[in-house]
Design an enzyme around this catalytic site. Structure first.
Site, short mmCIF file in Angstrom:
data_model
loop_
_atom_site.label_atom_id
_atom_site.label_comp_id
_atom_site.label_asym_id
_atom_site.label_seq_id
_atom_site.Cartn_x
_atom_site.Cartn_y
_atom_site.Cartn_z
N ALA A 63 0.81 -1.22 0.00
CA ALA A 63 0.00 0.00 0.00
C ALA A 63 0.84 1.27 0.00
CB ALA A 63 -0.93 0.00 1.21
N ASN A 113 1.49 -4.10 7.75
CA ASN A 113 2.38 -4.65 6.74
C ASN A 113 3.23 -3.56 6.07
OD1 ASN A 113 1.77 -7.46 6.88
ND2 ASN A 113 -0.17 -7.06 5.87
N HIS A 169 -1.01 6.61 4.21
CA HIS A 169 0.31 6.12 4.60
C HIS A 169 1.33 7.23 4.35
CE1 HIS A 169 -1.40 2.08 4.77
NE2 HIS A 169 -1.95 2.33 3.60
#
Length: 272
Positions: free
Chosen positions: A129, A195, A225
């Site tokens: 991501a 992750n 993110h």
């Protein structure tokens, strides 16, 4: 895509991955490994996104590996990495790991690395991501001094995590920090949500020296993110706003896309 591909799992990431692979090839060769008793459910779920009826779906690891996949994409969670990773490599397949946080287990990391080296295979960590992994990995070759990651998701995306023990997620009305610590601790406490932190750690300063902040943020409907890095060669700040997968809000849509890219690159003539 002409080389055979194996997929472990049939959840949201696996379904999205199959849909992408089917869109890239008229006749992809895909086999799927699932838990015992889940074959019928897997065929229905994966058939709905285009997997051919003749594709092998099995709970038998030997039958799965007998399809001789060139690359196997793990899409089933931390336990699957430990249960099947070494056997996949020993069978001669490269392994793409979606559940990167599993590699926070130092013993598992060392075991997979040792087997991959012995078999001349690769354990591939996709970007998932996040973006900017290329500059981080390059900076690691210089004097990399700092990597800090912040992950923001809507409160509901943290359901089923340790955050529920400390916060009433249904009542969070301002951005609230639910975790601060190392990437290793984040991966262990939030296996389905950290992750990205583990990926950044593997590309940079390692699990124990990558700083992580996780935030339940009611002001966003997306998975945000952000990370910063500092080295003698470069300083960078990266932000990605990932749209949640319709099948699982804990996962960004780009996760499956990055896994597909890693799979397709194994047989591509020109790799970017």
């Amino acid at each position: 895509m002409t080389q055979p591909v194996g997929i472990i799992g049939f959840g949201a990431i696996a379904q999205d991955l199959v849909a992408v692979l089917m869109g890239q090839s008229a006749q992809p060769r895909i086999s799927v490994l699932v838990r015992d008793g889940r074959e019928t459910a897997a065929r229905a779920a994966l058939g709905a996104v285009g997997l051919p009826d003749e594709a092998v779906i099995t709970s038998d690891l030997s039958a799965f590996l007998a399809t001789r996949p060139t690359v196997v994409a793990e899409c089933a969670g931390h336990a699957a990495v430990g249960a099947y990773g070494t056997q996949v490599l020993e069978a001669g397949s490269d392994l793409v790991v979606a559940s990167v946080g599993a590699l926070a287990d130092a013993a598992l990391f060392d075991r997979l690395k040792s087997v991959a080296q012995a078999q001349a295979r690769q354990v591939v960590v996709p970007s998932g991501a996040i973006g900017g992994i290329d500059v981080l990995a390059a900076a690691h070759l210089s004097d990399l001094t700092s990597v800090r990651y912040t992950g923001r998701k809507p409160p509901g995306a943290w359901a089923g995590t340790p955050a529920e023990a400390k916060h009433d997620l249904s009542r969070v009305d301002t951005p609230t920090i639910i975790f601060e610590g190392s990437a290793r601790a984040a991966a262990e406490a939030y296996p389905k949500n950290a992750n990205v932190a583990a990926t950044l750690a593997l590309a940079g300063l390692g699990m124990d020296h990558t700083q992580v902040t996780l935030v339940a943020d009611p002001t966003t409907a997306d998975n945000i993110h952000e990370f910063t890095l500092a080295s003698s060669a470069v300083e960078a700040s990266v932000q990605l706003v990932g749209k949640p997968s319709p099948r699982n809000p804990k996962t960004s849509q780009t996760t499956a896309l990055s896994i597909a890219r890693a799979v397709l690159n194994r047989s591509a003539a020109i790799v970017i």
